[in-house]
Scaffold this active site. Structure first.
Site, PDB file in Angstrom:
ATOM      1  N   SER A  94       0.951  -1.349  -0.058  1.00 10.77           N
ATOM      2  CA  SER A  94       0.190  -0.144  -0.085  1.00 10.77           C
ATOM      3  C   SER A  94       0.864   1.221  -0.147  1.00 10.77           C
ATOM      4  O   SER A  94       1.740   1.636   1.023  1.00 10.77           O
ATOM      5  CB  SER A  94      -0.885   0.221   1.337  1.00 10.77           C
ATOM      6  OG  SER A  94      -1.544  -1.093   1.246  1.00 10.77           O
ATOM      7  N   LYS A 169      -7.104   1.790  -2.415  1.00  3.23           N
ATOM      8  CA  LYS A 169      -6.667   1.475  -1.050  1.00  3.23           C
ATOM      9  C   LYS A 169      -6.894   2.438   0.003  1.00  3.23           C
ATOM     10  O   LYS A 169      -7.078   2.415   0.958  1.00  3.23           O
ATOM     11  CB  LYS A 169      -5.233   0.822  -1.332  1.00  3.23           C
ATOM     12  CG  LYS A 169      -4.761   0.501   0.039  1.00  3.23           C
ATOM     13  CD  LYS A 169      -5.202  -0.630   0.851  1.00  3.23           C
ATOM     14  CE  LYS A 169      -4.590  -0.981   2.152  1.00  3.23           C
ATOM     15  NZ  LYS A 169      -5.166  -2.065   2.951  1.00  3.23           N
ATOM     16  N   LYS A 237       0.867   5.904   7.874  1.00  3.66           N
ATOM     17  CA  LYS A 237       1.695   6.031   6.648  1.00  3.66           C
ATOM     18  C   LYS A 237       0.458   6.066   5.493  1.00  3.66           C
ATOM     19  O   LYS A 237       0.586   6.793   4.732  1.00  3.66           O
ATOM     20  CB  LYS A 237       2.614   4.622   6.333  1.00  3.66           C
ATOM     21  CG  LYS A 237       3.036   4.332   5.059  1.00  3.66           C
ATOM     22  CD  LYS A 237       2.421   3.681   4.180  1.00  3.66           C
ATOM     23  CE  LYS A 237       2.201   2.221   4.690  1.00  3.66           C
ATOM     24  NZ  LYS A 237       1.316   1.002   4.044  1.00  3.66           N
TER      25      LYS A 237
HETATM   26  P1  NAD Z   1       5.777  -5.725   7.392  1.00  4.52           P
HETATM   27  O1  NAD Z   1       6.711  -4.616   7.893  1.00  4.52           O
HETATM   28  O2  NAD Z   1       5.623  -7.001   8.266  1.00  4.52           O
HETATM   29  O3  NAD Z   1       6.658  -6.548   5.990  1.00  4.52           O
HETATM   30  C1  NAD Z   1       7.367  -5.723   5.371  1.00  4.52           C
HETATM   31  C2  NAD Z   1       8.451  -6.483   4.854  1.00  4.52           C
HETATM   32  O4  NAD Z   1       9.350  -5.982   3.994  1.00  4.52           O
HETATM   33  C3  NAD Z   1       9.766  -6.634   5.896  1.00  4.52           C
HETATM   34  O5  NAD Z   1       9.785  -8.083   6.161  1.00  4.52           O
HETATM   35  C4  NAD Z   1      10.978  -6.010   5.634  1.00  4.52           C
HETATM   36  O6  NAD Z   1      12.044  -6.714   6.037  1.00  4.52           O
HETATM   37  C5  NAD Z   1      10.965  -5.914   3.980  1.00  4.52           C
HETATM   38  N1  NAD Z   1      11.656  -5.210   3.106  1.00  4.52           N
HETATM   39  C6  NAD Z   1      11.797  -3.841   3.444  1.00  4.52           C
HETATM   40  N2  NAD Z   1      12.202  -3.021   2.726  1.00  4.52           N
HETATM   41  C7  NAD Z   1      12.964  -4.158   1.738  1.00  4.52           C
HETATM   42  C8  NAD Z   1      13.557  -4.155   0.701  1.00  4.52           C
HETATM   43  N3  NAD Z   1      13.866  -2.870   0.103  1.00  4.52           N
HETATM   44  N4  NAD Z   1      13.844  -5.299   0.042  1.00  4.52           N
HETATM   45  C9  NAD Z   1      13.360  -6.382   0.468  1.00  4.52           C
HETATM   46  N5  NAD Z   1      12.725  -6.592   1.488  1.00  4.52           N
HETATM   47  C10 NAD Z   1      12.353  -5.112   2.216  1.00  4.52           C
HETATM   48  O7  NAD Z   1       4.649  -5.264   6.726  1.00  4.52           O
HETATM   49  P2  NAD Z   1       3.302  -6.039   6.416  1.00  4.52           P
HETATM   50  O8  NAD Z   1       2.321  -5.747   7.484  1.00  4.52           O
HETATM   51  O9  NAD Z   1       3.627  -7.219   5.535  1.00  4.52           O
HETATM   52  O10 NAD Z   1       2.629  -5.054   5.124  1.00  4.52           O
HETATM   53  C11 NAD Z   1       3.005  -4.946   3.793  1.00  4.52           C
HETATM   54  C12 NAD Z   1       2.456  -4.097   3.061  1.00  4.52           C
HETATM   55  O11 NAD Z   1       1.117  -4.210   3.242  1.00  4.52           O
HETATM   56  C13 NAD Z   1       2.479  -2.555   3.599  1.00  4.52           C
HETATM   57  O12 NAD Z   1       2.012  -1.482   2.791  1.00  4.52           O
HETATM   58  C14 NAD Z   1       1.069  -2.472   4.283  1.00  4.52           C
HETATM   59  O13 NAD Z   1       0.362  -1.332   4.699  1.00  4.52           O
HETATM   60  C15 NAD Z   1       0.029  -3.420   3.416  1.00  4.52           C
HETATM   61  N6  NAD Z   1      -0.936  -4.018   4.245  1.00  4.52           N
HETATM   62  C16 NAD Z   1      -0.981  -4.765   5.422  1.00  4.52           C
HETATM   63  C17 NAD Z   1      -1.821  -5.258   6.131  1.00  4.52           C
HETATM   64  C18 NAD Z   1      -1.829  -6.000   7.622  1.00  4.52           C
HETATM   65  O14 NAD Z   1      -2.626  -6.197   8.133  1.00  4.52           O
HETATM   66  N7  NAD Z   1      -0.335  -6.126   7.986  1.00  4.52           N
HETATM   67  C19 NAD Z   1      -3.101  -5.196   5.654  1.00  4.52           C
HETATM   68  C20 NAD Z   1      -3.307  -4.777   4.335  1.00  4.52           C
HETATM   69  C21 NAD Z   1      -1.966  -4.198   3.725  1.00  4.52           C
END
Ligand code: NAD
Length: 293
Positions: A94, A169, A237
Site C-alpha cells: 500500500s 486502497k 503511513k
Molecule cells: P511488514 O513490515 O511486516 O513486512 C514488510 C517486509 O518488507 C519486511 O519483512 C521487511 O524486511 C521487508 N523489506 C523492507 N524493505 C525491503 C527492501 N528494500 N527489499 C526487500 N525487503 C524489504 O509489513 P506488512 O504488514 O507485511 O505490510 C506490507 C504492506 O501491506 C504494507 O504496505 C501494508 O500497509 C500493507 N498491508 C498490511 C496489512 C496488515 O494487516 N499487516 C493489511 C493490508 C495491507
C-alpha cells in the site's frame, strides 16, 4: 513459470506460502527478515532483489511504503537491474498512487509491465487466501496476473490505470480508520453508561451499524488484545498518503485529518507497533474507562 516474491513480513510470508501450496515455483527474498521456513517448504532463496528478478517471470513485492518499493525496484541491486524481457512486476504494497505511477513509468521505459495491486483484509485473510485485491494497470497485464492473484484473494478487481489500485486502497484505509474510531467512541459511551459491551456488540452487529471492521476488532478489544494485525505506524503511513493525495487534488478530508491526530497521540503513547484497534485506547483514556469483557 517462476514467481519472485520480495517482502516476507506479516502479509508477504503467508501470501508466499499460499503460492507454494498452489504449486507455483517461487524465488523469495527479504532484505531484513529470514526466510528459511519458505525454503524448507520448497521455495528457492534469493540473494538480492536483483537476483529474484533475474530468475522470475512475475515479480511480486509486498513492502511497507513508497520509499521501500522505490528502493527494491529502482535502487541498487534492485528488480530493474535484473528483470528479464517480458516480465511483469506486481507491487502489492500500500503506497502513494504517485509512487506507483513513478515506478510503473521507470519499468515501462525498459519495456517491463507493471501493476499496483494493494490488498485489504489483514493477516487472517492473507493466511486464508481471501484478501480483497484492488488492481491498477492495463487489461493484458491484469489477465496475466489474475490466476496468481486468485490464489491470494477472494476478490480481484481491476479499478483503472496504474495508481488506481492505490487510490482505491486509500479510500479503503480512510473508511477503516474512521470506522474503528466510530466504534471506539460508541462503545466507550455505552460502557460508561453501564451497558455490557458484549451485549451491545451482539445487539447491533446485524443492523445498519454492523461492519466487517466491528466484527474483526470488537472481539480483540474486549480481550484487551492489541497485538498486530495492522500496526498503527502503517495506518499513519496510509493516512499520510491519503492526506497528501487529497491535498494535491484540492480535496479537504477533515475526518481523516482528525483520526490522524488520534494516531499521532497513540504513537507517542507507545502504541506505534500495536494493532490499529488500539484507537480504542485513545477514547478509553479520555473517558477514564476500559471496554473489556
Ligand atoms: P511488514 O513490515 O511486516 O513486512 C514488510 C517486509 O518488507 C519486511 O519483512 C521487511 O524486511 C521487508 N523489506 C523492507 N524493505 C525491503 C527492501 N528494500 N527489499 C526487500 N525487503 C524489504 O509489513 P506488512 O504488514 O507485511 O505490510 C506490507 C504492506 O501491506 C504494507 O504496505 C501494508 O500497509 C500493507 N498491508 C498490511 C496489512 C496488515 O494487516 N499487516 C493489511 C493490508 C495491507
Amino acid at each position: 513459470m517462476t514467481i519472485g516474491f520480495i517482502g516476507l513480513g506479516i502479509m508477504g510470508r503467508p501470501m508466499a506460502k499460499n503460492l507454494i501450496k498452489a504449486n507455483y515455483k517461487l524465488v523469495v527474498f527479504d532484505k531484513f527478515a529470514k526466510f528459511d521456513d519458505l525454503v524448507s517448504l520448497g521455495a528457492e532463496g534469493g540473494t538480492s532483489n536483483k537476483d529474484v528478478a533475474a530468475k522470475s517471470d512475475i515479480i511480486i513485492t509486498m513492502l511497507p511504503n513508497s520509499p521501500n518499493v522505490k528502493e527494491a525496484i529502482l535502487g541498487k541491486d534492485g528488480v530493474l537491474e535484473g528483470v528479464k524481457n517480458g516480465a511483469l512486476v506486481v507491487d502489492m504494497s500500500s503506497i502513494a498512487p504517485a509512487a506507483s505511477q513513478e515506478v510503473g513509468a521507470a519499468l515501462k521505459a525498459k519495456g517491463i509491465a507493471f501493476l499496483d495491486a494493494p490488498v485489504s483484509g489483514g493477516e487472517p485473510k492473507a493466511i486464508d487466501g481471501t484478501l480483497a485485491i484492488m488492481v491498477g494497470g492495463d487489461q493484458a497485464s491484469f489477465d496475466k496476473a489474475k490466476p496468481i492473484l486468485d490464489k491470494l484473494g477472494s476478490s480481484v478487481t481491476l479499478t483503472g490505470d496504474i495508481g488506481s489500485g492505490n487510490v482505491t486502497k486509500l479510500a479503503n484505509q480512510i473508511i477503516v480508520a474512521l470506522n474503528i474510531a466510530a466504534v471506539s467512541e460508541a462503545f466507550v459511551l455505552s460502557t460508561k453508561a453501564g451497558v455490557d459491551p458484549q451485549k451491545v456488540f451482539e445487539a447491533i452487529k446485524g443492523g445498519l451499524a454492523g461492519s466487517t471492521v466491528m466484527n474483526a476488532k470488537i472481539p480483540m478489544i474486549l480481550d484487551g488484545n492489541f497485538k498486530p494485525g495492522f500496526r498503527i505506524e502503517l495506518h499513519i503511513k496510509d493516512l499520510q498518503n491519503a492526506l497528501d493525495t487529497a491535498h494535491d487534488l484540492n480535496v479537504p478530508i477533515p475526518l481523516t485529518a482528525g483520526v490522524m491526530e488520534t494516531l499521532q497521540f497513540l504513537k507517542n503513547d507507545g502504541h506505534a507497533a500495536s494493532d490499529h484497534s488500539a484507537i480504542m485506547r485513545y477514547y478509553e483514556q479520555m473517558a477514564k474507562i476500559e471496554v473489556r469483557k
